[in-house]
Design an enzyme around this catalytic site. Structure first.
Site, PDB file in Angstrom:
ATOM      1  N   THR A  16      81.441 -15.421  72.890  1.00  0.00           N
ATOM      2  CA  THR A  16      82.723 -15.143  73.526  1.00  0.00           C
ATOM      3  C   THR A  16      83.353 -16.392  74.123  1.00  0.00           C
ATOM      4  OG1 THR A  16      82.115 -12.858  74.038  1.00  0.00           O
ATOM      5  CG2 THR A  16      83.844 -13.837  75.387  1.00  0.00           C
ATOM      6  N   THR A  89      77.019 -13.975  75.309  1.00  0.00           N
ATOM      7  CA  THR A  89      76.234 -13.414  76.412  1.00  0.00           C
ATOM      8  C   THR A  89      75.256 -12.329  75.971  1.00  0.00           C
ATOM      9  OG1 THR A  89      77.987 -11.819  76.918  1.00  0.00           O
ATOM     10  CG2 THR A  89      78.037 -13.930  78.094  1.00  0.00           C
ATOM     11  N   ASP A  90      75.454 -11.760  74.775  1.00  0.00           N
ATOM     12  CA  ASP A  90      74.572 -10.672  74.332  1.00  0.00           C
ATOM     13  C   ASP A  90      73.108 -11.069  74.371  1.00  0.00           C
ATOM     14  OD1 ASP A  90      76.682  -8.973  73.891  1.00  0.00           O
ATOM     15  OD2 ASP A  90      76.680  -9.178  71.706  1.00  0.00           O
TER      16      ASP A  90
END
Length: 326
Positions: A16, A89-90
């Site tokens: 992201t 961030t996952d």
């Protein structure tokens, strides 16, 4: 260049933080590491020399163990004061813990990202990158192991978790951050014990491990089916390490065939050893050959298990390593 100039390498994996909105409104990774650095206000005022590297442009969910092993190898070649890894961030908590396990030395390695892409109002990427660079360049952060910096909080890799799907403060840890960045200064409040060191150079990637989260009504059928397709298993159990009684025989069988780690699906706190004694309790399962995950949450337990199986550790060796995790 003066000897006192602090140098930090920023390695971009995508995610992201590197995404912008496309014509259809969806966000995809398009920004290079140079683009990310150019968007950070105040970076020039720090006096830190930044070296940028485009490593991958992938969503965090698509990173592989091969990617992360190559990343670790790249980090080892760098002659800098610290390293910042930016990514989706996952899987930040997984990347950070893997790097904590396979890298050595005191140099700060900082992982960060963003919950809001660069096209959104209030994009958090620039602030997170600036705080991460400050942390990587600081003498205070040396010897803390790999950390995650988010929202100007500094989290130890072995404790940090993503606990919200969308909030800019999605990353938390128990017992809490080990430090923070304020007024341009890095402040370290606690130093976790050193993580076990795994020699990744002997690793094979043809290994499968996974996490099975138990739920009310589980009878062992899905566990049994899963056991035919993995080389190791983490059981995300109820509470302090409990499963339905109907799962006990299946887990007993699986623990004879492969390493089975008992973790708590709560994500925080320890797996107990001898508080409860009913069938399916922690003491019952450990007596049947399951290995305690101690205080590791299921995601971290799976990373450690995967690396140990990949490097050829047998069940006794795996149990020994897990016993050192506090």
């Amino acid at each position: 260049m003066a000897d006192n100039v602090r140098r930090v390498a920023v390695i971009s994996l995508g995610g992201t933080i590197a995404m912008t909105a496309q014509t259809d409104g969806s966000a995809t990774p398009t920004l290079s590491a140079d683009d990310l650095i150019a968007a950070v206000p105040g970076l020039a005022d720090t006096g830190i020399q930044v070296e940028v590297r485009d490593f991958r442009r992938l969503p965090g969910a698509s990173l592989s163990f091969s990617d992360l092993f190559e990343l670790a190898a790249t980090i080892e070649t760098l002659e800098v004061n610290g390293v910042v890894v930016t990514q989706g961030t996952d899987t930040i908590e997984e990347t950070a813990y893997l790097l904590d396990l396979v890298t050595t030395g005191d140099m700060p390695i900082v992982v960060t990202g963003a919950m809001r892409n660069a096209s959104m109002a209030g994009a958090d990427g620039p602030a997170n990158v600036l705080a991460a660079i400050r942390t990587a360049a600081s003498a205070e952060a040396r010897g803390t192991g790999c950390v995650v910096v988010f929202g100007e909080e500094i989290h130890a890799a072995r404790w940090v978790r993503k606990t919200h799907a969308t909030s800019p403060m999605a990353f938390t840890s128990y017992p809490g951050p080990i430090g923070y960045v304020a007024e341009d200064r890095v402040r370290i409040l606690a130093r976790p014990d050193a993580a076990p060191t795994i020699n990744r150079h002997s690793a094979t990637t043809s290994v499968r491990t996974t996490v099975f989260t138990v739920g009310i009504g589980d009878d062992g059928t899905l566990l049994q089916a899963l056991g035919d397709h993995v080389d190791g298993l983490v059981v995300a159990a109820f509470g302090a390490g409990h499963v339905p009684m109907a799962c006990v025989d299946t887990l007993t069988d699986l623990a004879k065939r492969m390493p089975v780690i008992l973790a708590t699906r709560t994500g925080s706190g320890p797996v107990l050893r001898q508080t409860y004694g009913f069938p399916g309790s922690e003491s019952d399962l450990l007596a049947r050959g399951l290995i305690s995950g101690s205080t590791l949450d299921p995601v971290k337990a799976r990373i450690l298990l995967q690396l140990l199986v990949m490097t050829g550790s047998d069940k006794d060796q795996i149990a020994q390593v897990f016993s050192t995790v506090s």
